[in-house]
Scaffold this active site. Structure first.
Site, PDB file in Angstrom:
ATOM      1  CD  GLU A   1     -28.206   2.216  -5.236  1.00  7.48           C
ATOM      2  OE1 GLU A   1     -27.727   2.069  -3.935  1.00  7.48           O
ATOM      3  OE2 GLU A   1     -29.178   3.011  -5.233  1.00  7.48           O
TER       4      GLU A   1
ATOM      5  CD  GLU B   1     -33.136   1.382  -5.752  1.00  7.90           C
ATOM      6  OE1 GLU B   1     -32.900   2.345  -5.116  1.00  7.90           O
ATOM      7  OE2 GLU B   1     -32.570   0.105  -6.005  1.00  7.90           O
TER       8      GLU B   1
HETATM    9  O1  IFM Z   1     -33.071   0.575   0.126  1.00  8.15           O
HETATM   10  C1  IFM Z   1     -32.001   1.103  -0.680  1.00  8.15           C
HETATM   11  C2  IFM Z   1     -32.034   0.068  -1.893  1.00  8.15           C
HETATM   12  O2  IFM Z   1     -31.592  -0.976  -1.796  1.00  8.15           O
HETATM   13  C3  IFM Z   1     -30.846   0.816  -2.903  1.00  8.15           C
HETATM   14  N1  IFM Z   1     -31.029   2.083  -3.257  1.00  8.15           N
HETATM   15  C4  IFM Z   1     -31.498   2.974  -2.133  1.00  8.15           C
HETATM   16  C5  IFM Z   1     -32.652   2.521  -1.364  1.00  8.15           C
HETATM   17  C6  IFM Z   1     -32.968   3.204  -0.325  1.00  8.15           C
HETATM   18  O3  IFM Z   1     -31.994   3.656   0.295  1.00  8.15           O
END
Ligand code: IFM
Length: 441
Positions: free
Chosen positions: A163, A346
């Site tokens: 990210e 994710e």
């Molecule tokens: O916890 C975070 C993760 O570290 C990166 N993506 C989003 C998740 C939830 O906010």
């Protein structure tokens, strides 16, 4: 609904969110140690000092992953464990930890997917300018080479960055993540150096004869205009630039979008050949999906020019739940940017989970969330998207950055006072889904 044989059903975590042991075995401080210890930066003053104590409890945690039935696990390596000041001497004990973790996964038949940077920049490098400094991109490539030398023979999937949007904009513009800066110019400079670091890391991996697949993970959003009013459409274009195109265009087209200069000013930090480095071919692409939002023009904010329409039913983090966005993003990336294999690295839902009087953690909303998103992923697959895996966020409840321990994302509930782990209902649901490879629902 069946997924292809060999589909990766995983779970994801990140080092600072679960490991704890921040001063152990030679680990140096990261920007998140500094930030979380800054009064007022994190809810209730929570820090990752102990987190899930995974640094000590990893064998039992890997046993939990085994019982969950995942065939892959996405974790991140903490740069400050490997190079405590960011460069200089390698801390062998830090590398040893990830070596043991990797072997522990393989012994259990679980495929490691390694994120090389999940936001924990060594503080020593921040003191020299952090991602706003071009040099950090080169230090990142050096660090990646060190990790690769140690783990290359056993890691089939590498992700350079997690990210970059959050590292660049949440950390340097919104100021709510480390290093806590609020300066758009610095943020866009950091964005470029993050992407350059990614490209140089890919070069380092390839030069080292990497045998595993190399990719990057971006968090992307599905953006649409709230109406057909041209002002709202312009607002959507701008937000799409900010959240999606500033990452996808350089990575896959080797250029920043034409409208970037109008939004952010001259990109004079971009040097000859940087974009060729950034857009070097990858083996796969990871997508983190959390948000689909409608956007409208905001006369109150002439600089950004947009505001998100508040969702009808906001979750704890203020966003809505809309699995359609996952399909839209997967299809868009595949159609407009790349034919590479894609993986959902994710997606997940924050809740205030608690242990009920019957000892159960009844997270039915999370089950509904995952059910919807797995279906959306399957639709994308059916529509021709080469999707090869799905990794819920997260394996365990953990340190949720600026929200500290105030919200929970895990399939397993963590009692932070005792460090007991307890499967939530969603863990049992996921276990069944994996066993059936999606089919029996
Ligand atoms: O916890 C975070 C993760 O570290 C990166 N993506 C989003 C998740 C939830 O906010």
């Amino acid at each position: 609904m069946r997924f292809p044989d060999g589909f990766l059903w995983g779970a994801a975590t990140a080092a600072y969110q679960i490991e704890g042991a921040v001063s152990e075995d030679g680990r140096g401080p990261s920007i998140w140690d500094t930030f979380s210890h800054t009064p007022g930066a994190v809810l209730r003053g929570d820090t990752g000092d102990i987190a899930c104590d995974h640094y000590h409890r990893w064998p039992a945690d890997l046993d939990l992953l085994s019982s969950l039935g995942v065939n892959s696990y996405r974790f991140s390596v903490a740069w400050p464990r490997v190079l405590p000041t960011g460069d200089g001497d390698v801390n062998i004990k830090g590398l040893d930890f990830y070596d043991r973790l990797t072997d522990g996964l393989l012994e259990r038949g679980i495929t490691p997917m390694v994120t090389l940077y999940h936001w924990d920049l060594p503080q020593g490098l921040q003191d020299r300018g952090g991602w706003a400094s071009r040099d950090t991109a080169f230090r990142f490539a050096d660090y990646v080479q060190v990790v690769h030398q140690r783990l290359a023979d056993r890691v089939p999937y590498w992700l350079t960055l997690n990210e970059p949007y959050c590292s660049a904009f949440v950390g340097h513009l919104d100021g709510t993540h480390a290093p806590g800066l609020r300066d758009e110019r610095v943020a866009v400079t950091a964005l470029h150096h993050l992407l350059l670091g990614h490209g140089l890391a890919v070069q380092a991996l390839r030069a080292g004869g990497v045998t595993g697949q190399v990719g990057i993970t971006c968090n992307l959003t599905s953006v649409r205009a709230a109406s057909t009013d041209p002002a709202d459409e312009e607002a959507a274009r701008r937000l799409d630039l900010h959240e999606n195109r500033m990452f996808l265009d350089p990575l896959f087209r080797g250029e920043y979008p034409l409208d970037a200069v109008a939004q952010y000013g001259d990109l004079d930090f971009v040097r000859d050949d940087d974009l060729a480095v950034i857009s070097a071919p990858l083996d796969y692409f990871g997508i983190n999906y959390y948000e689909r939002h409608a956007v409208r023009a905001s006369p109150a904010d002439p600089v950004r020019g947009w505001e998100r329409v508040p969702p009808a039913e906001p979750t704890l983090t203020g966003i809505g739940v809309d699995p359609r966005g996952l399909r839209e993003i997967l299809e868009r990336v595949h159609r407009d940017y790349t034919s590479l294999p894609l993986v959902v690295t994710e997606t997940g839902l924050a809740l205030h989970d608690y242990v009920g009087p019957d000892g159960e953690v009844a997270d039915d909303e999370r089950i509904a969330f995952f059910d919807g998103h797995v279906r959306a992923a399957h639709e994308a697959l059916a529509n021709g998207v080469p999707l090869f895996g799905f990794f819920p966020w997260s394996f365990l409840d953990n340190f949720e950055w600026a929200s500290g321990y105030g919200v929970r994302y895990g399939l397993y509930y963590v009692d932070y006072a005792t460090q007991e782990r307890r499967p939530k209902r969603s863990a049992a649901w996921y276990q069944q889904l994996i066993r059936a490879n999606g089919a029996a629902r």
